[in-house]
Design an enzyme around this catalytic site. Structure first.
Site, PDB file in Angstrom:
ATOM      1  N   ASP A  20      -3.772 -17.672  -0.077  1.00 23.09           N
ATOM      2  CA  ASP A  20      -4.854 -18.251  -0.886  1.00 23.09           C
ATOM      3  C   ASP A  20      -5.527 -19.391  -0.131  1.00 23.09           C
ATOM      4  O   ASP A  20      -6.751 -19.536  -0.144  1.00 23.09           O
ATOM      5  CB  ASP A  20      -4.342 -18.716  -2.258  1.00 23.09           C
ATOM      6  CG  ASP A  20      -3.114 -19.600  -2.188  1.00 23.09           C
ATOM      7  OD1 ASP A  20      -2.445 -19.652  -1.124  1.00 23.09           O
ATOM      8  OD2 ASP A  20      -2.799 -20.265  -3.191  1.00 23.09           O
ATOM      9  N   LYS A  32       2.551 -15.240   1.538  1.00 22.30           N
ATOM     10  CA  LYS A  32       2.772 -16.093   0.358  1.00 22.30           C
ATOM     11  C   LYS A  32       4.260 -16.436   0.291  1.00 22.30           C
ATOM     12  O   LYS A  32       4.973 -16.028  -0.634  1.00 22.30           O
ATOM     13  CB  LYS A  32       2.326 -15.363  -0.913  1.00 22.30           C
ATOM     14  CG  LYS A  32       0.829 -15.333  -1.127  1.00 22.30           C
ATOM     15  CD  LYS A  32       0.237 -16.665  -1.585  1.00 22.30           C
ATOM     16  CE  LYS A  32       0.573 -16.965  -3.022  1.00 22.30           C
ATOM     17  NZ  LYS A  32      -0.035 -18.251  -3.472  1.00 22.30           N
ATOM     18  N   ASP A  41      -6.289  -6.961   4.137  1.00 21.49           N
ATOM     19  CA  ASP A  41      -7.447  -6.262   3.580  1.00 21.49           C
ATOM     20  C   ASP A  41      -8.426  -7.281   3.003  1.00 21.49           C
ATOM     21  O   ASP A  41      -9.624  -7.271   3.296  1.00 21.49           O
ATOM     22  CB  ASP A  41      -6.979  -5.296   2.484  1.00 21.49           C
ATOM     23  CG  ASP A  41      -8.138  -4.596   1.791  1.00 21.49           C
ATOM     24  OD1 ASP A  41      -9.032  -4.108   2.501  1.00 21.49           O
ATOM     25  OD2 ASP A  41      -8.142  -4.548   0.540  1.00 21.49           O
ATOM     26  N   TYR A  60       0.822  -1.214   0.000  1.00 27.69           N
ATOM     27  CA  TYR A  60       0.000   0.000   0.000  1.00 27.69           C
ATOM     28  C   TYR A  60       0.859   1.269   0.000  1.00 27.69           C
ATOM     29  O   TYR A  60       0.451   2.296  -0.534  1.00 27.69           O
ATOM     30  CB  TYR A  60      -0.899   0.042   1.247  1.00 27.69           C
ATOM     31  CG  TYR A  60      -2.247  -0.594   1.080  1.00 27.69           C
ATOM     32  CD1 TYR A  60      -2.383  -1.907   0.642  1.00 27.69           C
ATOM     33  CD2 TYR A  60      -3.404   0.121   1.393  1.00 27.69           C
ATOM     34  CE1 TYR A  60      -3.624  -2.489   0.519  1.00 27.69           C
ATOM     35  CE2 TYR A  60      -4.647  -0.462   1.261  1.00 27.69           C
ATOM     36  CZ  TYR A  60      -4.761  -1.758   0.832  1.00 27.69           C
ATOM     37  OH  TYR A  60      -5.992  -2.327   0.711  1.00 27.69           O
ATOM     38  N   ASP A 119     -12.236  -8.849   4.687  1.00 22.92           N
ATOM     39  CA  ASP A 119     -13.541  -8.775   4.020  1.00 22.92           C
ATOM     40  C   ASP A 119     -14.212 -10.153   4.005  1.00 22.92           C
ATOM     41  O   ASP A 119     -15.422 -10.270   4.220  1.00 22.92           O
ATOM     42  CB  ASP A 119     -13.400  -8.271   2.578  1.00 22.92           C
ATOM     43  CG  ASP A 119     -13.716  -6.782   2.452  1.00 22.92           C
ATOM     44  OD1 ASP A 119     -13.508  -6.059   3.451  1.00 22.92           O
ATOM     45  OD2 ASP A 119     -14.164  -6.350   1.381  1.00 22.92           O
TER      46      ASP A 119
HETATM   47  C1  IPM Z   1     -10.334  -1.077   4.177  1.00 18.84           C
HETATM   48  C2  IPM Z   1     -10.620  -0.470   2.843  1.00 18.84           C
HETATM   49  C3  IPM Z   1      -9.474   0.474   2.475  1.00 18.84           C
HETATM   50  C4  IPM Z   1      -8.240  -0.359   2.324  1.00 18.84           C
HETATM   51  C5  IPM Z   1      -9.739   1.324   1.217  1.00 18.84           C
HETATM   52  C6  IPM Z   1     -11.030   2.080   1.300  1.00 18.84           C
HETATM   53  C7  IPM Z   1      -8.590   2.269   0.955  1.00 18.84           C
HETATM   54  O1  IPM Z   1     -10.815  -1.460   1.891  1.00 18.84           O
HETATM   55  O2  IPM Z   1     -10.170  -0.323   5.160  1.00 18.84           O
HETATM   56  O3  IPM Z   1     -10.293  -2.295   4.272  1.00 18.84           O
HETATM   57  O4  IPM Z   1      -7.974  -0.932   1.261  1.00 18.84           O
HETATM   58  O5  IPM Z   1      -7.492  -0.460   3.308  1.00 18.84           O
HETATM   59 MG    MG Z   2     -10.901  -3.427   2.698  1.00 19.61          MG
END
Ligand code: IPM
Ligand code: MG
Length: 358
Positions: A223, A191, A247, A141, A251
């Site tokens: 993965d 990885k 990240d 990032y 999710d």
């Molecule tokens: C998160 C989001 C952010 C990230 C984006 C909005 C920049 O997806 O906080 O998980 O990728 O970190």
């Molecule tokens: Mg995110």
């Protein structure tokens, strides 16, 4: 000593959910005579519209002086075509980097009453309780060099995934210590079969394990973890990973619970100051309709009280109130299985009532 709290509602439903959390906070301040000073400022697309920047300098300055930041959400389709530095997401990335919020704690837990909202079979996710510890200020990032190079016969683009030993050690320390306070299991995810940075990450984390004999450390490839989270999520207690894999995995973990509107997060620096935000985004499609679920934001307030404001008892009160709220059958639209649901603004009132009846 006065503790400073900065509220940054941001865009979309960020406005509604932070005002719910503020209602709960105002109640606590009043009821328990807390010495908190609250400031409210714009970030994201809202700040861009007013001031031409998603993270105005005075907001960053105020953030640096604050003990805890309650961050709603940023983003919206109207800002998708803006240049890099003007995009609402820069508010988030800028605050993370400038405040050195390297430790991102993303709990994913299931309220068993809501299991039917999950896309996964009940017996697989029952009692789910995972903590993802994501590195937040390094990796691909922020790695340099990075560029899109168009003035080349073959245009190209690149990023750099880089971690130094100190960065790995400080995030792994947070993860080991979290595992000690939970069920004593830590899975480090990278990885290492492909990437040098991952191989290095694995060797450092392995080396640290000897200092935590009470934690059972395992390693997984990212993965495979994505698959394991869906197949057998209850094998995990704490997962630690770098910025990008963290990240993605967080999710997946959040989605398992079926209710991303319920999950809070904390981003901490080494002096335990932090930014607290719901896992969900700005949800422009439902913004302004008073139907967003503010529980993730209210639970984020609980994390702020726990980690940055030294009010663990009050954090417990909020967490218990949320559990009771769900157990008593109250639902917002996102988690309701019938046509009946509570509006955003009704939730805070109910949570406060439950806390009062303690
Ligand atoms: C998160 C989001 C952010 C990230 C984006 C909005 C920049 O997806 O906080 O998980 O990728 O970190
Ligand atoms: Mg995110």
């Amino acid at each position: 000593m006065t503790k400073k709290i900065l509220i940054l509602p941001g865009d979309g439903i960020g406005q509604e959910v932070t005002s719910s959390a503020k209602e709960v906070l105002d109640f606590l301040i009043d009821e328990y005579q807390l010495n908190f000073e609250i400031t409210n400022m714009d970030v994201g697309g809202t700040a861009y519209e007013k001031f031409g920047s998603p993270l105005p300098d005075n907001v960053l300055e105020e953030a640096k002086k604050s003990d805890a930041i309650l961050f709603g959400a940023v983003g919206g389709p109207q800002w998708d075509d803006l240049g890099w530095d003007y995009r609402p997401e820069q508010a988030l990335l800028g605050l993370r980097k400038e405040l050195e919020l390297f430790a991102n704690l993303r709990p994913a837990f299931l309220f068993n009453e809501l299991a039917s909202a999950s896309p996964i079979k009940n017996h697989i996710i029952e009692n789910l309780d995972i903590l993802i510890v994501r590195e937040l200020t390094g990796g691909v990032y922020f790695g340099e060099p990075r560029a899109i190079v168009l003035d080349d016969p073959t245009p190209y683009a690149f990023n750099t995934m880089i971690y130094n030993e100190d960065e790995i050690r400080r995030i792994a320390k947070v993860a080991f210590e979290s595992a000690q306070k939970r069920n004593g299991k830590l899975c480090s995810v990278e990885k290492a079969n492909v990437l040098e940075v991952s191989k290095f990450w694995r060797s450092i984390v392995s080396d640290m394990a000897k200092d935590y004999p009470d934690v059972e450390l395992t390693h997984q490839l990212a993965d495979n973890t994505a698959m394991q989270l869906v197949l057998n999520p209850n094998q995990f207690d704490v997962i630690v990973s770098g910025n990008l894999f963290g990240d993605i995995l967080s999710d997946i973990a959040a989605t398992l619970t079926g209710s991303i509107g319920m999950l809070p997060s904390a981003s901490l620096n080494s002096s335990s100051r932090g930014m607290y935000e719901p896992c969900h985004g700005s949800a422009p499609d439902i913004a302004g309709q008073n139907i967003a679920n503010p529980i993730a934001m209210i639970a984020s307030l609980a994390m702020a009280l726990r980690f940055s404001l030294n009010e663990i008892g009050l954090a417990d009160k909020i967490d218990n109130a949320i559990k009771q709220f769900i157990a008593q059958g109250f639902r917002t639209k996102d988690i309701s299985t019938t046509d009946e649901y509570m509006s955003t603004s009704e939730v805070a009132t109910k949570i406060i009532e439950i806390i009062k009846n303690g």
